[in-house]
Write a protein that holds these residues in place. Structure first.
Motif, PDB file in Angstrom:
ATOM      1  N   ALA A   1       9.951  -5.423  -4.092  1.00 25.65           N
ATOM      2  CA  ALA A   1       9.761  -4.493  -3.756  1.00 25.65           C
ATOM      3  C   ALA A   1       8.745  -3.488  -3.415  1.00 25.65           C
ATOM      4  O   ALA A   1       7.431  -3.498  -4.484  1.00 25.65           O
ATOM      5  N   GLN A   2       8.232  -3.068  -2.434  1.00 26.29           N
ATOM      6  CA  GLN A   2       6.842  -2.031  -2.063  1.00 26.29           C
ATOM      7  C   GLN A   2       6.897  -0.951  -1.188  1.00 26.29           C
ATOM      8  O   GLN A   2       8.100  -0.788  -0.375  1.00 26.29           O
ATOM      9  N   VAL A   3       6.405   0.618  -2.183  1.00 21.59           N
ATOM     10  CA  VAL A   3       7.049   1.416  -1.632  1.00 21.59           C
ATOM     11  C   VAL A   3       5.947   2.316  -1.034  1.00 21.59           C
ATOM     12  O   VAL A   3       4.935   2.488  -2.452  1.00 21.59           O
ATOM     13  N   ASN A   4       6.097   3.218  -0.336  1.00 19.64           N
ATOM     14  CA  ASN A   4       4.570   3.365   0.329  1.00 19.64           C
ATOM     15  C   ASN A   4       5.084   5.511   1.406  1.00 19.64           C
ATOM     16  O   ASN A   4       5.506   4.632   1.772  1.00 19.64           O
ATOM     17  N   VAL A   5       4.347   5.753   0.236  1.00 19.22           N
ATOM     18  CA  VAL A   5       4.608   7.185   1.019  1.00 19.22           C
ATOM     19  C   VAL A   5       3.520   7.848   1.279  1.00 19.22           C
ATOM     20  O   VAL A   5       2.842   7.890   0.539  1.00 19.22           O
ATOM     21  N   ARG A   6       3.243   9.060   2.525  1.00 21.25           N
ATOM     22  CA  ARG A   6       2.569   9.025   2.999  1.00 21.25           C
ATOM     23  C   ARG A   6       2.910  11.384   2.496  1.00 21.25           C
ATOM     24  O   ARG A   6       3.546  11.763   2.990  1.00 21.25           O
ATOM     25  N   VAL A   7       2.015  11.121   1.700  1.00 20.45           N
ATOM     26  CA  VAL A   7       2.198  12.645   0.965  1.00 20.45           C
ATOM     27  C   VAL A   7       0.951  14.546   2.122  1.00 20.45           C
ATOM     28  O   VAL A   7       0.733  13.234   2.883  1.00 20.45           O
ATOM     29  N   SER A   8       1.173  15.096   1.237  1.00 20.21           N
ATOM     30  CA  SER A   8       1.018  16.220   2.224  1.00 20.21           C
ATOM     31  C   SER A   8      -0.612  15.793   3.045  1.00 20.21           C
ATOM     32  O   SER A   8      -0.899  17.124   3.661  1.00 20.21           O
ATOM     33  N   SER A   9      -1.464  15.563   2.063  1.00 17.46           N
ATOM     34  CA  SER A   9      -2.778  15.801   3.043  1.00 17.46           C
ATOM     35  C   SER A   9      -3.169  13.884   3.914  1.00 17.46           C
ATOM     36  O   SER A   9      -4.219  14.252   3.601  1.00 17.46           O
ATOM     37  N   GLY A  10      -1.956  13.447   3.382  1.00 19.18           N
ATOM     38  CA  GLY A  10      -2.160  12.170   4.905  1.00 19.18           C
ATOM     39  C   GLY A  10      -2.428  10.884   3.890  1.00 19.18           C
ATOM     40  O   GLY A  10      -3.223   9.798   4.074  1.00 19.18           O
ATOM     41  N   ALA A  11      -2.402  11.483   2.906  1.00 12.65           N
ATOM     42  CA  ALA A  11      -2.969  10.314   1.531  1.00 12.65           C
ATOM     43  C   ALA A  11      -1.701   9.322   1.458  1.00 12.65           C
ATOM     44  O   ALA A  11      -1.006   9.735   1.623  1.00 12.65           O
ATOM     45  N   LEU A  12      -2.401   7.860   1.513  1.00 11.02           N
ATOM     46  CA  LEU A  12      -0.789   7.280   1.059  1.00 11.02           C
ATOM     47  C   LEU A  12      -0.899   6.819  -0.753  1.00 11.02           C
ATOM     48  O   LEU A  12      -2.255   6.667  -1.001  1.00 11.02           O
ATOM     49  N   TRP A  13       0.119   7.382  -1.171  1.00 11.61           N
ATOM     50  CA  TRP A  13       0.577   6.891  -1.905  1.00 11.61           C
ATOM     51  C   TRP A  13       1.852   5.578  -2.501  1.00 11.61           C
ATOM     52  O   TRP A  13       2.647   5.885  -2.083  1.00 11.61           O
ATOM     53  N   GLY A  14       0.966   4.506  -2.908  1.00 13.94           N
ATOM     54  CA  GLY A  14       2.024   3.428  -3.088  1.00 13.94           C
ATOM     55  C   GLY A  14       2.507   2.924  -4.249  1.00 13.94           C
ATOM     56  O   GLY A  14       2.016   3.095  -5.379  1.00 13.94           O
ATOM     57  N   GLY A  15       3.673   1.484  -4.450  1.00 14.50           N
ATOM     58  CA  GLY A  15       4.003   0.943  -5.774  1.00 14.50           C
ATOM     59  C   GLY A  15       4.728  -0.229  -5.463  1.00 14.50           C
ATOM     60  O   GLY A  15       4.760  -0.384  -4.362  1.00 14.50           O
ATOM     61  N   SER A  16       4.286  -0.983  -6.069  1.00 16.02           N
ATOM     62  CA  SER A  16       4.647  -2.436  -6.075  1.00 16.02           C
ATOM     63  C   SER A  16       4.755  -3.299  -6.893  1.00 16.02           C
ATOM     64  O   SER A  16       4.746  -2.513  -8.510  1.00 16.02           O
ATOM     65  N   ASP A  17       6.248  -3.866  -7.130  1.00 13.96           N
ATOM     66  CA  ASP A  17       7.265  -4.250  -8.218  1.00 13.96           C
ATOM     67  C   ASP A  17       6.103  -6.273  -8.824  1.00 13.96           C
ATOM     68  O   ASP A  17       5.081  -6.249  -7.707  1.00 13.96           O
ATOM     69  N   GLY A  18       6.487  -5.982  -9.057  1.00 14.63           N
ATOM     70  CA  GLY A  18       5.265  -7.208 -10.525  1.00 14.63           C
ATOM     71  C   GLY A  18       5.344  -8.388  -9.548  1.00 14.63           C
ATOM     72  O   GLY A  18       4.184  -8.891  -9.297  1.00 14.63           O
ATOM     73  N   GLN A  19       6.421  -8.807  -9.444  1.00 15.21           N
ATOM     74  CA  GLN A  19       7.017  -9.985  -8.162  1.00 15.21           C
ATOM     75  C   GLN A  19       6.151 -10.028  -7.191  1.00 15.21           C
ATOM     76  O   GLN A  19       5.673 -11.522  -6.163  1.00 15.21           O
ATOM     77  N   CYS A  20       5.529  -9.185  -6.691  1.00 16.88           N
ATOM     78  CA  CYS A  20       4.094  -9.084  -5.352  1.00 16.88           C
ATOM     79  C   CYS A  20       2.881  -8.702  -5.876  1.00 16.88           C
ATOM     80  O   CYS A  20       2.261  -8.357  -5.295  1.00 16.88           O
ATOM     81  N   ALA A  21       3.221  -8.933  -7.632  1.00 17.63           N
ATOM     82  CA  ALA A  21       1.376  -9.162  -7.867  1.00 17.63           C
ATOM     83  C   ALA A  21       0.411  -8.040  -8.692  1.00 17.63           C
ATOM     84  O   ALA A  21      -0.314  -8.335  -7.820  1.00 17.63           O
ATOM     85  N   GLY A  22       1.507  -6.764  -7.894  1.00 19.25           N
ATOM     86  CA  GLY A  22       1.280  -5.224  -7.649  1.00 19.25           C
ATOM     87  C   GLY A  22       0.212  -5.334  -6.965  1.00 19.25           C
ATOM     88  O   GLY A  22      -0.635  -3.659  -7.256  1.00 19.25           O
ATOM     89  N   LEU A  23       0.297  -5.770  -6.178  1.00 17.01           N
ATOM     90  CA  LEU A  23      -0.465  -5.959  -4.577  1.00 17.01           C
ATOM     91  C   LEU A  23      -0.005  -5.351  -3.177  1.00 17.01           C
ATOM     92  O   LEU A  23       0.930  -5.695  -3.021  1.00 17.01           O
ATOM     93  N   HIS A  24      -0.084  -4.291  -2.637  1.00 21.74           N
ATOM     94  CA  HIS A  24       0.656  -3.850  -1.860  1.00 21.74           C
ATOM     95  C   HIS A  24      -0.036  -4.580  -0.203  1.00 21.74           C
ATOM     96  O   HIS A  24      -1.055  -5.356   0.142  1.00 21.74           O
ATOM     97  N   ALA A  25       1.237  -4.618   0.784  1.00 23.27           N
ATOM     98  CA  ALA A  25       0.825  -5.721   1.586  1.00 23.27           C
ATOM     99  C   ALA A  25       0.177  -4.271   2.957  1.00 23.27           C
ATOM    100  O   ALA A  25       0.620  -3.639   2.846  1.00 23.27           O
TER     101      ALA A  25
END
Length: 130
Positions: free
Chosen positions: A106-130
């Motif tokens: 599971a990986q999730v990226n959310v674009r917040v109001s400033s335009g920045a991306l805020w992400g989360g990645s589970d441990g099975q992804c070695a904590g890295l965003h794709a």
């Protein structure tokens, strides 16, 4: 440096720009709904949304659509939740370690109001965003 917030802003935009990348197959629709519910209804940040344990309604037979009464849950679900599922007639399979393969990643990226991306990645992804 300030402490990172663990929640999204109280007032979410009408259109929440989110990019999800969970596994395919039988878990895919379930893997999309669970983090979205955690983001929208609980207001969790992306990392907490993917860190919480997931559940998966298992297929009756591998490769088929109808669900069986088996519910796979990741280790970390509260025992009273597992007991409640059993009382409802489900067979519950608690998965840990390599047994978590049915949940994919599971990986999730959310674009917040400033335009920045805020992400989360589970441990099975070695904590890295794709």
């Amino acid at each position: 440096m300030g402490q990172l917030e663990h929640r999204l802003p109280a007032r979410l935009p009408a259109c929440l720009p989110v990019c999800l990348s969970p596994s395919g197959g039988f878990m895919q629709p379930q893997g999309h709904v669970q983090p979205i519910c955690r983001l929208v209804s609980r207001g969790l940040c992306p990392q907490l949304a993917v860190d919480l344990p997931r559940f998966c309604l298992q297929p009756l037979h591998p490769g088929t659509a109808p669900c069986s009464p088996v519910v796979a849950v990741e280790a970390g679900f509260r025992p009273e939740v597992v007991a409640g599922l059993c009382e409802l007639g489900h067979t519950v399979q608690v998965c840990d370690g390599y047994g978590r393969y049915c949940f994919g990643r599971a990986q999730v990226n959310v674009r917040v109001s400033s335009g920045a991306l805020w992400g989360g990645s589970d441990g099975q992804c070695a904590g890295l965003h794709a």
